[in-house]
Every structure is written in structure tokens, then in C-alpha cells.
Design a protein around this motif. Structure first.
Motif, PDB file in Angstrom:
ATOM      1  N   THR A 217      -7.136   4.086 -16.075  1.00 21.91           N
ATOM      2  CA  THR A 217      -6.974   4.356 -14.444  1.00 21.91           C
ATOM      3  C   THR A 217      -5.374   3.973 -14.137  1.00 21.91           C
ATOM      4  O   THR A 217      -4.639   3.060 -14.476  1.00 21.91           O
ATOM      5  CB  THR A 217      -7.720   3.117 -13.827  1.00 21.91           C
ATOM      6  OG1 THR A 217      -8.956   2.995 -14.247  1.00 21.91           O
ATOM      7  CG2 THR A 217      -7.487   3.090 -12.424  1.00 21.91           C
ATOM      8  N   LEU A 218      -4.983   5.106 -13.386  1.00 22.14           N
ATOM      9  CA  LEU A 218      -3.615   5.139 -13.020  1.00 22.14           C
ATOM     10  C   LEU A 218      -3.724   5.066 -11.351  1.00 22.14           C
ATOM     11  O   LEU A 218      -4.071   5.883 -10.767  1.00 22.14           O
ATOM     12  CB  LEU A 218      -3.066   6.329 -13.419  1.00 22.14           C
ATOM     13  CG  LEU A 218      -1.545   6.602 -12.782  1.00 22.14           C
ATOM     14  CD1 LEU A 218      -0.741   5.744 -13.534  1.00 22.14           C
ATOM     15  CD2 LEU A 218      -1.053   8.109 -13.321  1.00 22.14           C
ATOM     16  N   LYS A 219      -2.864   4.021 -10.825  1.00 17.07           N
ATOM     17  CA  LYS A 219      -2.943   3.752  -9.368  1.00 17.07           C
ATOM     18  C   LYS A 219      -1.268   4.208  -8.891  1.00 17.07           C
ATOM     19  O   LYS A 219      -0.107   3.940  -9.429  1.00 17.07           O
ATOM     20  CB  LYS A 219      -3.011   2.391  -8.938  1.00 17.07           C
ATOM     21  CG  LYS A 219      -4.377   2.020  -9.530  1.00 17.07           C
ATOM     22  CD  LYS A 219      -4.423   0.392  -9.063  1.00 17.07           C
ATOM     23  CE  LYS A 219      -6.209   0.094  -9.275  1.00 17.07           C
ATOM     24  NZ  LYS A 219      -6.272  -1.422  -8.873  1.00 17.07           N
ATOM     25  N   LEU A 220      -1.435   4.946  -7.962  1.00 15.70           N
ATOM     26  CA  LEU A 220      -0.157   5.848  -7.444  1.00 15.70           C
ATOM     27  C   LEU A 220      -0.170   5.719  -5.817  1.00 15.70           C
ATOM     28  O   LEU A 220      -0.801   4.880  -5.342  1.00 15.70           O
ATOM     29  CB  LEU A 220      -0.154   7.239  -7.680  1.00 15.70           C
ATOM     30  CG  LEU A 220      -0.414   7.850  -8.819  1.00 15.70           C
ATOM     31  CD1 LEU A 220      -1.763   8.150  -9.155  1.00 15.70           C
ATOM     32  CD2 LEU A 220       0.650   9.051  -9.191  1.00 15.70           C
ATOM     33  N   VAL A 221       0.963   5.900  -5.494  1.00 17.97           N
ATOM     34  CA  VAL A 221       1.479   5.554  -3.969  1.00 17.97           C
ATOM     35  C   VAL A 221       1.722   6.852  -3.299  1.00 17.97           C
ATOM     36  O   VAL A 221       2.568   7.525  -3.774  1.00 17.97           O
ATOM     37  CB  VAL A 221       2.593   4.267  -3.679  1.00 17.97           C
ATOM     38  CG1 VAL A 221       2.748   4.144  -2.249  1.00 17.97           C
ATOM     39  CG2 VAL A 221       2.111   3.022  -4.274  1.00 17.97           C
ATOM     40  N   ARG A 222       1.155   7.182  -2.368  1.00 20.25           N
ATOM     41  CA  ARG A 222       1.417   8.311  -1.345  1.00 20.25           C
ATOM     42  C   ARG A 222       2.848   8.133  -0.889  1.00 20.25           C
ATOM     43  O   ARG A 222       3.201   7.248  -0.312  1.00 20.25           O
ATOM     44  CB  ARG A 222       0.484   8.669  -0.415  1.00 20.25           C
ATOM     45  CG  ARG A 222       0.730  10.023   0.426  1.00 20.25           C
ATOM     46  CD  ARG A 222      -0.490  10.328   1.145  1.00 20.25           C
ATOM     47  NE  ARG A 222      -0.440  11.553   1.810  1.00 20.25           N
ATOM     48  CZ  ARG A 222      -1.325  12.206   2.601  1.00 20.25           C
ATOM     49  NH1 ARG A 222      -2.454  11.544   2.767  1.00 20.25           N
ATOM     50  NH2 ARG A 222      -1.051  13.191   3.138  1.00 20.25           N
TER      51      ARG A 222
END
Length: 372
Positions: free
Chosen positions: A106-111
Motif C-alpha cells: 500500500t502506497l500513500k501519497l499527498v496531492r
């Protein structure tokens, strides 16, 4: 095979190699078996029925990806600088395909531009307690009516007023016994007051110990409580989070033709299995592969599939019958050395044997009854 597929390994059975026997190799193996049995090989000159049974085992591991956005709220400070940043469309963010397809990730990114950090109006994460209005204490009645005499029979002489006056008779309990009395604290009359309140008609409150104030259960005398809006952190951080989740979808493959158990067992223990491992987004085993047709139903593209790995092994077992030997079936199994030949009785011969056995048992049963 698709253009983005990579063949990691291919066994010797691919495209007519060792584990896929030719007709000539099959006949040669049966010829050796007949010679070992000291039987004539003339039967091989008669027409023969040959069928091939393909055994396939393995799995297809598909890496399935989902992408979604979610509005996140964090109370307090948080460091988002180490998280990957994506632009307006999460679908445009490229993530390399891992070599290990069996581990979920699971990869979590920030817009980009979505982070907002604000200080709460409370200043320190706490606000005044509404229940006690910031005092920390709640008002309490220091005295409450006596639970035993209810203030009506507190003293038989002064009735709690402190001025003596005699009542017509002493109050008794339903059993006829005189109620226990003590010296009245109000008028001093002995044996006339309720033992609980001693003539006062009321008792000290146990919650406030007669002080008239008790601890506020919301703030515990602090006068302030945690501010619900910021959860006591005094700072609120919000952002749009992109989540790229990948999970393996494993589809086992086991294709076992209708072979007798001894033939399957010999194939498992001694067979020269060909192995194939292919990876890629639309990986197949190739149209020319001996297992292409049987694997076709397993190769459909799943929703969200970004790559796959096909890992299988396969073995072709040849079933041979000869016109001259109608009661035999020859199973030829490719092995690392010379092909192995397994000779089994035909179904007809098997049923004949069963029928003879049943008939023999029936005769024995009749004989036993006759001579009993």
C-alpha cells in the motif's frame, strides 16, 4: 506471447522437446517393454490407438491494483514531507512493478497543493468546562433528609426543633418492640432521638461531606476540558491522500486427465516435467506451446490487473493400445532417462476379473450353505 512478457524459464518439454514423446519414441519404449517380457514385438505392426494426456500443475499470480483518493484530517502536527506527491490525476502517477508479486503493498501519497495546516481558536487544546462553568466544582446540598425517620420522628420530645414537648406515646415498630433511640443533639433528651440523625431530621451529604460542593465529573476540578474540535491538539492538518493498493490474486492450476491412479502416481514420482515461468502484463505461454490450449481459460484479464506471473509444469503421458493385445493398456511416461512403460489391464479385462471374482464368491457362499 505478448510484447511485455518475459520468460523466466522454460523446461525441456516445450515445443516437442524431451518430455513430449514422439510416436516413434513411444513405439520404441513399448518395444523394449515387450522384449523385457520376452514377448513378440509383431503386435506393434498392427494398427494402434494412441492418445496423449497432458498433466498441468502450477498457478497464475496476478497483481491487482486499486487507486483512490480520500480526504484526511490529522489533529496535531504531522510530517508529510517524506510522502510521495502526485499531481491532479492520481492515475498518472507511475509506480514500478515489483519483482515479488506475492506480497501486498500500500502506497500513500499527498496531492500537490492540498495540505492545509491551521491553529485552533482554543489556543492550547482546552476550553472552559460548561458543566461547572469553569469552577471545577458542582453545587451540592450539604444535608439531606434522614433515610430512617424521614425527618418526621427525629426526636420524640422536640421534633427536631430543640424545644421539648412530650408526645402521647413512644412510636414502636410493627413487631411491637420500641424503636431504638439515642440522646437528642437538639434538646438533649436521652433515649428520644433517631439514632441515624440524632434528632436533626437530616444527615450530612456523603458526596460533598457537607461542604456544599462536589468535584465536577467532566473536568475533575480542572475547570477546563479537551476541545472537541481539535481533539486537544490545538492544530489541525488536512490534505488529500492518494492510496495505491496492490494485492496478489493467486489462481491455482491443476489439470489432471482421466488417468488411472497408478499412471498418475508414476507420472508424479518419475516424470520428466517441463517447467515454464512467464511474467508480464498480458503474459501467455505462446500459441506454439503444448499447454497453450489448456491454459487459455485461465488467462483472462482481471479488473485492475497490472501484471501477472504464470508458473506451471506439465507432462504428456501417452496411452497406447494394440490390436493384438486388446486386454492391455500401455502408459508411456517420459522420464529424465528412458521413457517408463506401465502396463495395466483394460477396463473390459478389469470388469471381467471383477465378474469372475463375484461369481467365485457366490459359488463359495452356495457351497458353504449346502455343506452346512
Amino acid at each position: 506471447m505478448s510484447g511485455d512478457a518475459t520468460v523466466f524459464g522454460s523446461g525441456p518439454g516445450e515445443k516437442g522437446a524431451a518430455s513430449v514423446l514422439t510416436d516413434a519414441e513411444v513405439l520404441a519404449a513399448v518395444r523394449r517393454e515387450l522384449l523385457n517380457r520376452r514377448e513378440s514385438t509383431d503386435a506393434l505392426d498392427d494398427p494402434a490407438d494412441t492418445t496423449r494426456h497432458l498433466l498441468v500443475e502450477g498457478s497464475i499470480v496476478r497483481l491487482v491494483e486499486t487507486r483512490r483518493e480520500a480526504r484526511q484530517v490529522h489533529y496535531g502536527s504531522i510530517d508529510l514531507a517524506r510522502r510521495p506527491v502526485y499531481g491532479a490525476d492520481l492515475q498518472d502517477y507511475a509506480v514500478p512493478v515489483p519483482e515479488d508479486l506475492s506480497t501486498p503493498t500500500t502506497l500513500k501519497l499527498v496531492r500537490r497543493g492540498s495540505v492545509s495546516e491551521q491553529s485552533c481558536d482554543c489556543g492550547n487544546g482546552r476550553v472552559g468546562c460548561k458543566r461547572c462553568e469553569g469552577t471545577g466544582d458542582l453545587h451540592c446540598e450539604p444535608w439531606r433528609p434522614c433515610g430512617d425517620c424521614r425527618g418526621l420522628d427525629c426526636c420524640l420530645r422536640c421534633d427536631g426543633t430543640g424545644k421539648q414537648k412530650r408526645r402521647p406515646q413512644v412510636r414502636t415498630e410493627p413487631g411491637g418492640e420500641a424503636t431504638e433511640r439515642v440522646t437528642c443533639k437538639q434538646c438533649g433528651s436521652p433515649g428520644s432521638a433517631c439514632p441515624t440523625c440524632r434528632g436533626r431530621g437530616k444527615v450530612r451529604c456523603t458526596r460533598c461531606d457537607g461542604t456544599g460542593a462536589r468535584e465536577c465529573t467532566d473536568c475533575h476540578r480542572a475547570g477546563t476540558v479537551v476541545h472537541d474540535h481539535c481533539k486537544g491538539k490545538a492544530r489541525i492538518v488536512t490534505w488529500t491522500e492518494g492510496i495505491i493498493a496492490r494485492r496478489p490474486d493467486v489462481a491455482p492450476i491443476k489439470i489432471t486427465p482421466a488417468l488411472p491412479y497408478p499412471a498418475r502416481q508414476q507420472a508424479q514420482e518419475h516424470g520428466d516435467w517441463a517447467r515454464t515461468q512467464v511474467t508480464g502484463r498480458r503474459a501467455t505461454v505462446g500459441k506454439d506451446s503444448v499447454i497453450a490450449e489448456v491454459l487459455e481459460p485461465y488467462l483472462g484479464l482481471r479488473k485492475g490487473e497490472i501484471t501477472r506471473r504464470i508458473s506451471v509444469r506439465h507432462l504428456s503421458v501417452v496411452r497406447l493400445t494394440l490390436t493384438a493385445h486388446p486386454h492391455r493398456v500401455y502408459y508411456v511416461i517420459p522420464t529424465p532417462g528412458a521413457p517408463r512403460v506401465l502396463v495395466l489391464p483394460s477396463k473390459r479385462r478389469t470388469w471381467q476379473g471383477v465378474a469372475l471374482l463375484v461369481a467365485g464368491l457366490a459359488v463359495l457362499a452356495l457351497a458353504a450353505r449346502f455343506f452346512a
